[in-house]
Design an enzyme around this catalytic site. Structure first.
Site, PDB file in Angstrom:
ATOM      1  N   PRO A 229       5.275  16.018  -4.743  1.00 57.34           N
ATOM      2  CG  PRO A 229       7.040  16.406  -6.201  1.00 57.34           C
ATOM      3  CD  PRO A 229       6.732  16.165  -4.760  1.00 57.34           C
TER       4      PRO A 229
ATOM      5  CG  ASP B 152       6.341   3.666  -1.418  1.00 54.02           C
ATOM      6  OD1 ASP B 152       7.482   3.183  -1.463  1.00 54.02           O
ATOM      7  OD2 ASP B 152       5.745   4.109  -2.421  1.00 54.02           O
TER       8      ASP B 152
ATOM      9  CB  ALA C 173       6.693  12.523  -8.548  1.00 57.12           C
ATOM     10  N   GLY C 174       6.835   9.110  -7.595  1.00 56.02           N
ATOM     11  CA  GLY C 174       7.708   8.140  -6.916  1.00 56.02           C
ATOM     12  C   GLY C 174       8.238   8.633  -5.592  1.00 56.02           C
ATOM     13  CG  LEU C 175       9.466  12.244  -4.893  1.00 62.00           C
ATOM     14  CD1 LEU C 175       9.605  13.763  -4.887  1.00 62.00           C
ATOM     15  CD2 LEU C 175      10.816  11.626  -4.528  1.00 62.00           C
ATOM     16  N   GLY C 176       6.339   9.023  -2.788  1.00 65.25           N
ATOM     17  CA  GLY C 176       5.566   8.522  -1.642  1.00 65.25           C
ATOM     18  C   GLY C 176       4.399   9.399  -1.239  1.00 65.25           C
ATOM     19  CB  SER C 177       2.391  12.049  -2.916  1.00 62.95           C
ATOM     20  OG  SER C 177       1.601  11.397  -3.858  1.00 62.95           O
ATOM     21  CB  SER C 178      -0.503   7.451  -2.328  1.00 59.58           C
ATOM     22  OG  SER C 178       0.497   6.484  -2.495  1.00 59.58           O
TER      23      SER C 178
END
Ligand code: MEV
Length: 318
Positions: free
Chosen positions: A101, A152, A104-109
Protein backbone atom coordinates in the site's frame (compact mmCIF):
# COMPACT_ATOMS: atom_id res chain seq x y z
CA UNK A 1 16.12 -11.13 -24.96
CA UNK A 2 13.88 -12.42 -22.14
CA UNK A 3 12.19 -10.03 -19.72
CA UNK A 4 14.22 -9.26 -16.58
CA UNK A 5 12.33 -8.98 -13.29
CA UNK A 6 13.36 -8.09 -9.76
CA UNK A 7 11.42 -7.42 -6.61
CA UNK A 8 11.77 -6.01 -3.10
CA UNK A 9 9.55 -6.50 -0.04
CA UNK A 10 7.66 -4.11 2.20
CA UNK A 11 8.80 -3.35 5.74
CA UNK A 12 7.61 -2.53 9.24
CA UNK A 13 9.51 -0.63 11.90
CA UNK A 14 9.45 -2.39 15.26
CA UNK A 15 11.23 0.35 17.20
CA UNK A 16 12.72 3.78 16.72
CA UNK A 17 10.91 5.53 13.83
CA UNK A 18 11.47 9.29 13.81
CA UNK A 19 14.16 9.03 16.52
CA UNK A 20 16.28 7.26 13.89
CA UNK A 21 16.32 10.45 11.81
CA UNK A 22 18.13 12.00 14.82
CA UNK A 23 20.82 9.33 14.93
CA UNK A 24 19.10 7.05 17.46
CA UNK A 25 18.93 3.31 16.71
CA UNK A 26 15.91 1.61 15.16
CA UNK A 27 14.82 -1.92 14.29
CA UNK A 28 12.96 -2.90 11.12
CA UNK A 29 11.96 -6.20 9.55
CA UNK A 30 10.86 -7.04 5.99
CA UNK A 31 7.26 -7.94 5.18
CA UNK A 32 7.55 -10.58 2.50
CA UNK A 33 3.78 -10.86 1.93
CA UNK A 34 3.86 -7.63 -0.09
CA UNK A 35 6.39 -6.50 -2.68
CA UNK A 36 7.25 -4.14 -5.50
CA UNK A 37 8.23 -5.77 -8.77
CA UNK A 38 10.01 -4.23 -11.77
CA UNK A 39 10.17 -5.86 -15.19
CA UNK A 40 12.29 -4.65 -18.10
CA UNK A 41 11.91 -6.01 -21.60
CA UNK A 42 13.78 -4.96 -24.76
CA UNK A 43 11.64 -3.23 -27.38
CA UNK A 44 13.64 -3.70 -30.61
CA UNK A 45 10.84 -2.31 -32.80
CA UNK A 46 10.79 1.05 -30.99
CA UNK A 47 12.93 3.97 -32.25
CA UNK A 48 16.47 3.91 -30.76
CA UNK A 49 16.79 4.75 -27.05
CA UNK A 50 13.06 4.90 -26.46
CA UNK A 51 12.16 3.79 -22.94
CA UNK A 52 8.53 3.55 -21.93
CA UNK A 53 7.60 3.17 -18.28
CA UNK A 54 4.30 1.96 -16.82
CA UNK A 55 3.57 2.11 -13.10
CA UNK A 56 -0.18 1.47 -12.83
CA UNK A 57 -0.28 1.86 -9.03
CA UNK A 58 0.61 5.53 -9.39
CA UNK A 59 -1.29 5.96 -12.67
CA UNK A 60 1.92 6.49 -14.64
CA UNK A 61 2.38 5.56 -18.30
CA UNK A 62 5.00 7.72 -19.97
CA UNK A 63 8.15 7.93 -22.03
CA UNK A 64 11.02 8.01 -19.54
CA UNK A 65 12.42 11.19 -21.07
CA UNK A 66 9.11 12.99 -20.62
CA UNK A 67 9.33 12.58 -16.85
CA UNK A 68 10.89 15.33 -14.78
CA UNK A 69 14.58 14.62 -14.14
CA UNK A 70 13.77 14.49 -10.43
CA UNK A 71 10.94 12.05 -10.84
CA UNK A 72 11.93 9.22 -8.45
CA UNK A 73 11.63 6.48 -11.10
CA UNK A 74 13.65 8.41 -13.67
CA UNK A 75 16.18 9.31 -11.01
CA UNK A 76 16.66 5.61 -10.06
CA UNK A 77 17.37 4.76 -13.68
CA UNK A 78 19.81 7.62 -14.19
CA UNK A 79 21.68 6.69 -10.98
CA UNK A 80 21.95 3.09 -12.19
CA UNK A 81 23.25 4.24 -15.59
CA UNK A 82 25.73 6.54 -13.83
CA UNK A 83 26.93 3.69 -11.57
CA UNK A 84 27.44 1.46 -14.60
CA UNK A 85 28.95 4.16 -16.83
CA UNK A 86 26.18 3.64 -19.40
CA UNK A 87 25.14 6.75 -21.36
CA UNK A 88 22.40 5.35 -23.65
CA UNK A 89 19.55 3.07 -22.61
CA UNK A 90 18.55 0.52 -25.27
CA UNK A 91 14.89 0.76 -26.30
CA UNK A 92 12.83 -1.00 -23.68
CA UNK A 93 9.55 -1.16 -21.81
CA UNK A 94 9.62 -1.04 -18.03
CA UNK A 95 6.73 -2.03 -15.82
CA UNK A 96 6.58 -1.40 -12.08
CA UNK A 97 3.85 -3.11 -10.08
CA UNK A 98 3.39 -3.27 -6.33
CA UNK A 99 1.21 -4.89 -3.72
CA UNK A 100 2.60 -2.59 -1.00
CA UNK A 101 0.00 0.00 0.00
CA UNK A 102 1.18 3.53 -0.87
CA UNK A 103 1.62 6.22 1.81
CA UNK A 104 1.03 3.62 4.49
CA UNK A 105 4.42 3.40 6.22
CA UNK A 106 5.20 0.04 4.64
CA UNK A 107 8.17 1.16 2.55
CA UNK A 108 6.53 1.25 -0.89
CA UNK A 109 8.78 4.02 -2.26
CA UNK A 110 11.99 2.30 -1.12
CA UNK A 111 10.88 -1.09 -2.41
CA UNK A 112 10.03 0.43 -5.82
CA UNK A 113 13.50 2.00 -6.07
CA UNK A 114 15.22 -1.22 -5.04
CA UNK A 115 13.24 -3.42 -7.45
CA UNK A 116 13.78 -0.96 -10.31
CA UNK A 117 17.52 -0.52 -9.69
CA UNK A 118 17.97 -4.29 -9.62
CA UNK A 119 15.96 -5.01 -12.77
CA UNK A 120 17.48 -2.14 -14.77
CA UNK A 121 21.07 -2.96 -13.82
CA UNK A 122 20.56 -6.61 -14.70
CA UNK A 123 18.94 -5.61 -18.00
CA UNK A 124 21.99 -3.47 -18.77
CA UNK A 125 24.16 -6.53 -18.19
CA UNK A 126 25.74 -5.64 -14.83
CA UNK A 127 23.55 -6.49 -11.83
CA UNK A 128 24.47 -4.09 -9.03
CA UNK A 129 25.52 -5.39 -5.63
CA UNK A 130 23.09 -4.94 -2.74
CA UNK A 131 25.28 -2.19 -1.25
CA UNK A 132 25.09 -0.22 -4.51
CA UNK A 133 21.34 -0.76 -4.82
CA UNK A 134 20.91 0.39 -1.22
CA UNK A 135 22.93 3.56 -1.88
CA UNK A 136 20.85 4.39 -4.97
CA UNK A 137 17.57 3.80 -3.12
CA UNK A 138 18.85 6.07 -0.33
CA UNK A 139 19.65 8.88 -2.79
CA UNK A 140 16.12 8.57 -4.18
CA UNK A 141 14.58 8.62 -0.67
CA UNK A 142 16.08 12.10 -0.34
CA UNK A 143 13.67 13.26 -3.06
CA UNK A 144 10.73 11.89 -1.06
CA UNK A 145 11.78 13.53 2.18
CA UNK A 146 14.64 15.82 2.94
CA UNK A 147 16.17 14.01 5.87
CA UNK A 148 15.63 10.25 5.50
CA UNK A 149 17.51 8.06 7.93
CA UNK A 150 18.09 5.31 5.36
CA UNK A 151 16.34 2.59 7.34
CA UNK A 152 13.58 1.98 4.77
CA UNK A 153 15.92 1.43 1.82
CA UNK A 154 18.22 -0.70 3.99
CA UNK A 155 15.59 -3.17 5.18
CA UNK A 156 13.95 -3.44 1.76
CA UNK A 157 17.31 -4.00 0.04
CA UNK A 158 18.66 -6.69 2.36
CA UNK A 159 15.23 -8.20 3.15
CA UNK A 160 16.22 -9.25 6.66
CA UNK A 161 15.76 -7.81 10.16
CA UNK A 162 18.10 -4.86 10.74
CA UNK A 163 19.36 -2.94 13.74
CA UNK A 164 20.06 0.41 12.17
CA UNK A 165 21.87 3.60 13.11
CA UNK A 166 22.19 6.35 10.51
CA UNK A 167 25.59 6.40 8.72
CA UNK A 168 26.76 3.20 10.39
CA UNK A 169 27.13 -0.26 8.88
CA UNK A 170 23.91 -2.18 9.31
CA UNK A 171 23.91 -4.78 12.09
CA UNK A 172 22.47 -8.25 11.66
CA UNK A 173 19.91 -9.17 14.34
CA UNK A 174 19.66 -12.31 16.40
CA UNK A 175 16.09 -13.47 16.86
CA UNK A 176 15.59 -15.97 19.70
CA UNK A 177 12.00 -17.01 18.93
CA UNK A 178 9.69 -16.53 15.92
CA UNK A 179 7.78 -13.25 16.07
CA UNK A 180 4.30 -13.00 14.60
CA UNK A 181 2.97 -9.53 13.88
CA UNK A 182 -0.48 -8.47 12.77
CA UNK A 183 -0.30 -5.33 10.66
CA UNK A 184 -3.43 -3.18 10.76
CA UNK A 185 -4.02 -0.59 8.05
CA UNK A 186 -5.93 2.53 9.13
CA UNK A 187 -6.71 3.21 5.47
CA UNK A 188 -5.69 6.81 6.19
CA UNK A 189 -2.94 7.79 3.76
CA UNK A 190 -0.10 9.68 5.39
CA UNK A 191 3.01 11.01 3.71
CA UNK A 192 6.14 10.31 5.74
CA UNK A 193 7.75 13.44 4.30
CA UNK A 194 5.04 15.65 5.85
CA UNK A 195 5.20 14.00 9.27
CA UNK A 196 9.03 14.00 9.31
CA UNK A 197 9.00 17.73 8.42
CA UNK A 198 6.51 18.46 11.24
CA UNK A 199 8.64 16.60 13.76
CA UNK A 200 11.68 18.57 12.60
CA UNK A 201 9.83 21.86 13.04
CA UNK A 202 8.82 20.89 16.57
CA UNK A 203 12.31 19.62 17.40
CA UNK A 204 13.77 22.95 16.25
CA UNK A 205 11.33 24.77 18.54
CA UNK A 206 12.06 22.60 21.58
CA UNK A 207 15.16 20.46 21.00
CA UNK A 208 15.56 19.62 24.69
CA UNK A 209 12.12 18.07 25.00
CA UNK A 210 12.38 16.20 21.70
CA UNK A 211 15.91 14.92 22.27
CA UNK A 212 14.85 13.59 25.68
CA UNK A 213 11.97 11.66 24.05
CA UNK A 214 14.26 10.39 21.27
CA UNK A 215 16.63 9.13 23.99
CA UNK A 216 13.76 7.26 25.64
CA UNK A 217 12.78 5.78 22.28
CA UNK A 218 16.41 4.71 21.83
CA UNK A 219 16.09 2.95 25.21
CA UNK A 220 13.07 0.99 23.89
CA UNK A 221 15.01 0.03 20.76
CA UNK A 222 18.03 -1.21 22.72
CA UNK A 223 15.83 -3.16 25.14
CA UNK A 224 13.83 -4.44 22.17
CA UNK A 225 16.98 -5.79 20.55
CA UNK A 226 17.91 -7.55 23.79
CA UNK A 227 14.53 -9.24 24.27
CA UNK A 228 14.26 -10.17 20.60
CA UNK A 229 17.52 -12.03 21.10
CA UNK A 230 16.38 -13.76 24.28
CA UNK A 231 12.95 -14.54 22.80
CA UNK A 232 10.94 -12.95 25.61
CA UNK A 233 7.77 -11.99 23.75
CA UNK A 234 5.98 -10.55 26.79
CA UNK A 235 8.77 -8.05 27.42
CA UNK A 236 9.01 -7.25 23.73
CA UNK A 237 5.33 -6.30 23.73
CA UNK A 238 5.83 -4.01 26.73
CA UNK A 239 8.66 -2.14 25.00
CA UNK A 240 6.49 -1.72 21.90
CA UNK A 241 3.71 -0.19 24.00
CA UNK A 242 6.14 2.22 25.62
CA UNK A 243 7.53 3.16 22.21
CA UNK A 244 3.96 3.89 21.04
CA UNK A 245 3.37 6.17 24.05
CA UNK A 246 6.55 8.08 23.22
CA UNK A 247 5.45 8.45 19.59
CA UNK A 248 2.18 9.91 20.88
CA UNK A 249 4.21 12.46 22.80
CA UNK A 250 5.85 13.69 19.59
CA UNK A 251 2.39 13.92 18.04
CA UNK A 252 2.74 11.38 15.25
CA UNK A 253 -0.11 9.08 16.30
CA UNK A 254 -3.80 9.50 15.49
CA UNK A 255 -7.11 8.65 17.12
CA UNK A 256 -7.54 5.57 14.94
CA UNK A 257 -3.94 4.38 15.47
CA UNK A 258 -4.41 4.71 19.24
CA UNK A 259 -7.71 2.86 19.21
CA UNK A 260 -6.31 0.05 17.02
CA UNK A 261 -3.40 -0.32 19.44
CA UNK A 262 -5.85 -0.55 22.37
CA UNK A 263 -8.09 -3.03 20.51
CA UNK A 264 -5.12 -5.24 19.65
CA UNK A 265 -4.11 -5.39 23.31
CA UNK A 266 -7.71 -6.11 24.38
CA UNK A 267 -7.75 -9.10 22.05
CA UNK A 268 -4.59 -10.60 23.50
CA UNK A 269 -1.72 -8.90 21.64
CA UNK A 270 1.38 -8.69 23.82
CA UNK A 271 2.10 -5.20 22.58
CA UNK A 272 1.30 -2.85 19.73
CA UNK A 273 2.40 0.45 18.24
CA UNK A 274 2.15 2.58 15.16
CA UNK A 275 4.78 1.71 12.57
CA UNK A 276 6.51 4.07 10.13
CA UNK A 277 5.80 7.77 9.72
CA UNK A 278 2.50 7.69 11.64
CA UNK A 279 -0.57 10.02 11.64
CA UNK A 280 -2.23 7.26 9.60
CA UNK A 281 -0.77 4.34 7.70
CA UNK A 282 -0.25 1.15 9.64
CA UNK A 283 0.07 -0.13 13.18
CA UNK A 284 1.55 -3.46 14.27
CA UNK A 285 0.56 -5.86 17.03
CA UNK A 286 2.70 -8.65 18.47
CA UNK A 287 0.70 -11.89 18.66
CA UNK A 288 1.47 -14.38 21.46
CA UNK A 289 1.41 -17.15 18.82
CA UNK A 290 0.59 -17.64 15.14
CA UNK A 291 -2.72 -19.27 16.16
CA UNK A 292 -3.78 -16.12 18.03
CA UNK A 293 -3.00 -13.80 15.10
CA UNK A 294 -6.31 -14.45 13.31
CA UNK A 295 -8.28 -13.34 16.37
CA UNK A 296 -6.24 -10.14 16.68
CA UNK A 297 -6.67 -9.48 12.95
CA UNK A 298 -10.45 -9.80 13.14
CA UNK A 299 -10.59 -7.56 16.22
CA UNK A 300 -8.57 -4.94 14.33
CA UNK A 301 -10.97 -5.14 11.38
CA UNK A 302 -13.97 -4.70 13.68
CA UNK A 303 -12.20 -1.71 15.22
CA UNK A 304 -11.77 0.04 11.85
CA UNK A 305 -8.69 -1.43 10.14
CA UNK A 306 -9.33 -1.61 6.39
CA UNK A 307 -6.87 -4.43 5.91
CA UNK A 308 -4.63 -6.70 7.95
CA UNK A 309 -1.52 -8.71 7.14
CA UNK A 310 -0.06 -11.43 9.34
CA UNK A 311 3.69 -11.79 9.03
CA UNK A 312 6.19 -13.93 10.93
CA UNK A 313 9.86 -13.16 11.49
CA UNK A 314 11.59 -16.53 11.84
CA UNK A 315 14.06 -17.25 14.65
CA UNK A 316 17.72 -16.98 13.61
CA UNK A 317 19.39 -20.23 12.55
CA UNK A 318 21.83 -21.49 15.14
C1 MEV B 1 9.77 5.90 8.00
O1 MEV B 1 9.56 4.55 7.68
C2 MEV B 1 10.68 6.02 9.17
C3 MEV B 1 10.96 7.44 9.65
O2 MEV B 1 11.79 7.30 10.78
C4 MEV B 1 11.65 8.26 8.57
C5 MEV B 1 13.07 7.82 8.31
O3 MEV B 1 13.66 7.06 9.09
O4 MEV B 1 13.63 8.28 7.29
C6 MEV B 1 9.69 8.16 10.07
Amino acid sequence: MPAISASAPGKIILFGEHAVVYNRPAIAVPVLQVAAKATVVADPLAPPHTVWIDAPVIGLSSALNDLDENHPLRYVISLVMQALGVSEFPSARIKLTSTIPIAAGLGSSSASSVALARAVSEFLGHPLLDDQVNQIAFEVEKIHHVHPSGIDNTVTTYARPVFFIRNRPVEQMEIGAPLTFVIGDTGQGSHTSVVVADVRRNWTLDPKKYDAIFDQIAGCTLQGRQVMKSGSLTELGQWMLLNHELLRKIDVSSTLLDSLVASAVSSGALGAKLSGGGRGGNMIALAPSIDHATEIASTLKNAGAVNTIVTTVPASKR
